[in-house]
Design an enzyme around this catalytic site. Sequence first.
Site, PDB file in Angstrom:
ATOM      1  CG  HIS A  57      -5.843   2.096   4.838  1.00 43.09           C
ATOM      2  ND1 HIS A  57      -5.524   3.164   5.766  1.00 43.09           N
ATOM      3  CD2 HIS A  57      -4.969   1.336   4.732  1.00 43.09           C
ATOM      4  CE1 HIS A  57      -4.329   2.837   6.189  1.00 43.09           C
ATOM      5  NE2 HIS A  57      -4.041   1.795   5.513  1.00 43.09           N
ATOM      6  CG  ASN A  70      -1.757   1.391   1.299  1.00 39.85           C
ATOM      7  OD1 ASN A  70      -1.737   2.111   0.483  1.00 39.85           O
ATOM      8  ND2 ASN A  70      -2.302   1.215   2.603  1.00 39.85           N
ATOM      9  CB  SER A 105       5.021  -1.567  11.926  1.00 37.50           C
ATOM     10  OG  SER A 105       4.809  -0.019  12.116  1.00 37.50           O
ATOM     11  CD  GLU A 159      -3.273   5.848   6.358  1.00 40.32           C
ATOM     12  OE1 GLU A 159      -2.938   5.740   4.985  1.00 40.32           O
ATOM     13  OE2 GLU A 159      -2.136   5.155   7.154  1.00 40.32           O
ATOM     14  N   GLY A 209       2.469   2.458  10.650  1.00 45.56           N
ATOM     15  CA  GLY A 209       3.265   3.667  10.447  1.00 45.56           C
ATOM     16  C   GLY A 209       4.029   4.044  11.702  1.00 45.56           C
ATOM     17  CD  GLU A 259      -3.729  -2.106   7.045  1.00 44.52           C
ATOM     18  OE1 GLU A 259      -2.498  -2.592   7.007  1.00 44.52           O
ATOM     19  OE2 GLU A 259      -4.048  -1.216   7.059  1.00 44.52           O
ATOM     20  CE  LYS A 261      -0.165   3.382   4.570  1.00 42.32           C
ATOM     21  NZ  LYS A 261      -0.160   3.438   6.120  1.00 42.32           N
TER      22      LYS A 261
HETATM   23  P1  PGA Z   1       2.721   0.227   7.692  1.00 48.51           P
HETATM   24  O1  PGA Z   1       1.235   0.734   6.862  1.00 48.51           O
HETATM   25  O2  PGA Z   1       3.195  -0.919   7.089  1.00 48.51           O
HETATM   26  O3  PGA Z   1       3.347   1.695   7.197  1.00 48.51           O
HETATM   27  O4  PGA Z   1       2.459   0.451   9.192  1.00 48.51           O
HETATM   28  C1  PGA Z   1       0.419  -0.379   6.680  1.00 48.51           C
HETATM   29  C2  PGA Z   1      -0.940   0.335   5.983  1.00 48.51           C
HETATM   30  O5  PGA Z   1      -1.441   1.178   6.617  1.00 48.51           O
HETATM   31  O6  PGA Z   1      -1.383  -0.565   5.231  1.00 48.51           O
END
Ligand code: PGA
Length: 251
Positions: free
Chosen positions: A95, A9, A212, A97, A173, A167, A11
């Site tokens: 997601h 992803n 992460s 976000e 992140g 998640e 983003k």
């Molecule tokens: P990350 O993001 O691996 O940077 O934690 C995962 C995601 O939001 O899909």
Amino acid sequence: MRQPLVAGNWKMNGSRAGIAELLSGLKAGIGQVTAAEVAVCAPAIYISDVQQQLEGSAFKWGGQDVSVHTSGAYTGEIAGPMLRDFGCHFVIVGHSERRAYHAESDELVAQKFAAAWAAGLVPILCLGETLDEREQGATESVVARQLDAVIAQCGIDTVGEGVIAYEPVWAIGTGRTASLDQAQQVHAFIRGRLAQSNQSVADGLRILYGGSMNPKNAADLLAQPDIDGGLIGGASLKSDDFLAVCAAASD
Ligand code: PGA
């Protein structure tokens, strides 16, 4: 036997030049075949570049969001058939976000899941609790509520055509990965919840972990019985890191 899936992803990261470099690194490193299914979910404007470069490789690709509508006066939105037009196989829906910054409700996410499926895309449905919710002991009720909304809207059989990504919001992140037990526990809970509607869907559906995940922790996470792959943010932006996670999933 569930085939592992590793999906990147990206983003809202990268530039046209940077993504071209990332794609050539990925293509060079993966060859034609992996035991795991591998994919990248790109910013919409770059999907045509992704298609051009990844066509014929082991990688599939997808979008990061989809409209509930198929066409019309919805400025700024991208419809499922448009993603299909550029060879997308997957699309991420719900997601955290999008839920947090675009106020996407469980019901809207469920409609997006339905729209993605109707367009011939495989939706990757994200579920997960915030830190507050975890600390209040609400992890299971939050994840169940998010999942149940999609089962109610689409039916369990259609849910079975997609992919789920657990998640935990506090692990995205942040460099703070869920422990193996924490992740496995929620994955098993999600599978159990699916089994209440349909055992064979529960047995067959892939549940990815996201938050992460990186080359250092991937193998241990992927060894958990109910973790069937990863949705990878930060570590999908470097070809070597992403390929290392893909390799861990292919072992
Ligand atoms: P990350 O993001 O691996 O940077 O934690 C995962 C995601 O939001 O899909």
